[in-house]
Scaffold this motif. Structure first.
Motif, PDB file in Angstrom:
ATOM      1  N   PRO A  31      28.463  13.734  36.765  1.00  0.00           N
ATOM      2  CA  PRO A  31      29.054  15.072  36.679  1.00  0.00           C
ATOM      3  C   PRO A  31      30.507  15.049  36.182  1.00  0.00           C
ATOM      4  N   GLU A  32      31.185  13.937  36.346  1.00  0.00           N
ATOM      5  CA  GLU A  32      32.577  13.824  35.914  1.00  0.00           C
ATOM      6  C   GLU A  32      32.714  13.410  34.450  1.00  0.00           C
ATOM      7  N   GLY A  33      31.782  12.574  33.967  1.00  0.00           N
ATOM      8  CA  GLY A  33      31.907  12.115  32.595  1.00  0.00           C
ATOM      9  C   GLY A  33      30.903  11.042  32.227  1.00  0.00           C
ATOM     10  N   VAL A  34      31.171  10.390  31.103  1.00  0.00           N
ATOM     11  CA  VAL A  34      30.325   9.337  30.553  1.00  0.00           C
ATOM     12  C   VAL A  34      30.935   7.998  30.954  1.00  0.00           C
ATOM     13  N   VAL A  35      30.141   7.177  31.622  1.00  0.00           N
ATOM     14  CA  VAL A  35      30.614   5.885  32.122  1.00  0.00           C
ATOM     15  C   VAL A  35      29.931   4.777  31.327  1.00  0.00           C
ATOM     16  N   SER A  42      33.439  -1.628  29.729  1.00  0.00           N
ATOM     17  CA  SER A  42      33.685  -0.730  30.850  1.00  0.00           C
ATOM     18  C   SER A  42      34.668   0.356  30.419  1.00  0.00           C
ATOM     19  N   GLY A  43      34.382   1.585  30.789  1.00  0.00           N
ATOM     20  CA  GLY A  43      35.239   2.697  30.435  1.00  0.00           C
ATOM     21  C   GLY A  43      34.695   3.992  30.992  1.00  0.00           C
ATOM     22  N   PHE A  44      35.511   5.035  30.900  1.00  0.00           N
ATOM     23  CA  PHE A  44      35.143   6.331  31.438  1.00  0.00           C
ATOM     24  C   PHE A  44      35.699   7.417  30.523  1.00  0.00           C
ATOM     25  N   HIS A  45      34.852   8.392  30.189  1.00  0.00           N
ATOM     26  CA  HIS A  45      35.254   9.502  29.324  1.00  0.00           C
ATOM     27  C   HIS A  45      34.942  10.806  30.055  1.00  0.00           C
ATOM     28  N   LEU A  46      35.982  11.566  30.396  1.00  0.00           N
ATOM     29  CA  LEU A  46      35.790  12.850  31.054  1.00  0.00           C
ATOM     30  C   LEU A  46      35.036  13.812  30.135  1.00  0.00           C
ATOM     31  N   TRP A  47      34.145  14.619  30.713  1.00  0.00           N
ATOM     32  CA  TRP A  47      33.377  15.565  29.913  1.00  0.00           C
ATOM     33  C   TRP A  47      34.291  16.483  29.114  1.00  0.00           C
ATOM     34  N   GLU A  48      35.408  16.888  29.690  1.00  0.00           N
ATOM     35  CA  GLU A  48      36.310  17.805  28.985  1.00  0.00           C
ATOM     36  C   GLU A  48      36.886  17.178  27.724  1.00  0.00           C
ATOM     37  N   ASP A  49      36.873  15.853  27.627  1.00  0.00           N
ATOM     38  CA  ASP A  49      37.369  15.143  26.444  1.00  0.00           C
ATOM     39  C   ASP A  49      36.257  14.728  25.485  1.00  0.00           C
ATOM     40  N   VAL A  50      35.008  14.917  25.877  1.00  0.00           N
ATOM     41  CA  VAL A  50      33.879  14.506  25.029  1.00  0.00           C
ATOM     42  C   VAL A  50      33.523  15.661  24.093  1.00  0.00           C
ATOM     43  N   HIS A  51      33.787  15.469  22.803  1.00  0.00           N
ATOM     44  CA  HIS A  51      33.481  16.497  21.809  1.00  0.00           C
ATOM     45  C   HIS A  51      32.066  16.370  21.264  1.00  0.00           C
ATOM     46  N   LEU A 135      24.901  18.721  26.429  1.00  0.00           N
ATOM     47  CA  LEU A 135      25.812  18.286  27.485  1.00  0.00           C
ATOM     48  C   LEU A 135      27.281  18.452  27.099  1.00  0.00           C
ATOM     49  N   THR A 136      27.574  18.571  25.807  1.00  0.00           N
ATOM     50  CA  THR A 136      28.958  18.710  25.360  1.00  0.00           C
ATOM     51  C   THR A 136      29.335  20.168  25.082  1.00  0.00           C
ATOM     52  N   GLU A 137      28.463  21.117  25.420  1.00  0.00           N
ATOM     53  CA  GLU A 137      28.723  22.529  25.127  1.00  0.00           C
ATOM     54  C   GLU A 137      29.694  23.178  26.102  1.00  0.00           C
ATOM     55  N   GLY A 138      29.973  22.563  27.212  1.00  0.00           N
ATOM     56  CA  GLY A 138      30.890  23.138  28.185  1.00  0.00           C
ATOM     57  C   GLY A 138      30.542  22.685  29.585  1.00  0.00           C
ATOM     58  N   ALA A 139      31.491  22.865  30.488  1.00  0.00           N
ATOM     59  CA  ALA A 139      31.342  22.357  31.854  1.00  0.00           C
ATOM     60  C   ALA A 139      30.143  22.958  32.582  1.00  0.00           C
TER      61      ALA A 139
END
Length: 175
Positions: A31-35, A42-51, A135-139
């Protein structure tokens, strides 16, 4: 645990490709992002930053691929018996897919193992790509979609559903 399209759903966890174990590469959707998981990514991308979230190198099921899988299984079994090498020989790993995450800080290519032994149906690939785009259309859309996938995974018992049911689930989640 079940495979639905390009996704592996284990209880409430959703992965693109196979669920990784140990140091194997993988991609988990939370729910927070792409892990990104595994050795070297290893890394983490918040959904709000995923275009954009796309996938490449997806094997599509074909008769040739199915025949090849049966042949590889037969040859592998014979070699295993003849050489007593046992399971887990080098070369037994499934193929990798590339999961691309587009964000303001650049494009990131992540690796995930393919979960389908002989590839995915073209319909499942197309529906899965549409779902990744959704999944990238909005929160709100992302949260609702991931929640539906997780809820299904927690309630599902048994292996992967048949193709028609998998495609139906993907259509439902794409909405």
């Amino acid at each position: 645990m079940a495979m639905v399209g390009l996704f592996w759903i284990a209880e409430g966890d959703v992965y693109v490709g196979a669920k990784p174990s140990g140091l194997a590469p993988g991609v988990r959707l939370t729910p927070e992002g792409v892990v990104s998981l595994g050795d070297g990514q290893s890394g983490f991308h918040l959904w709000e930053d995923v275009h954009a979230l796309t996938v490449a190198d997806v094997p599509v099921k074909s008769l040739k691929r199915q025949v090849g899988a049966v042949k590889d299984l037969a040859v592998g079994t014979v070699l295993e018996l003849a050489l007593s090498a046992g399971p887990g020989r080098v070369g037994d790993a499934p193929p990798l897919m590339t999961v691309r995450v587009e964000s303001p800080d650049g494009d990131h290519e992540l690796a995930a193992y393919v979960a389908a032994a002989v590839g995915y149906s073209q319909a499942e690939v197309d529906l899965s790509r549409a779902l990744l785009s959704r999944l990238t259309e909005g929160a709100a859309t992302m949260a609702t979609t991931l929640a539906a996938m997780s809820q299904w995974g927690r309630g599902w018992e048994g292996g992967s559903p048949r193709r028609a049911e998998r495609e139906g689930l993907l259509r439902e989640w794409v909405g």
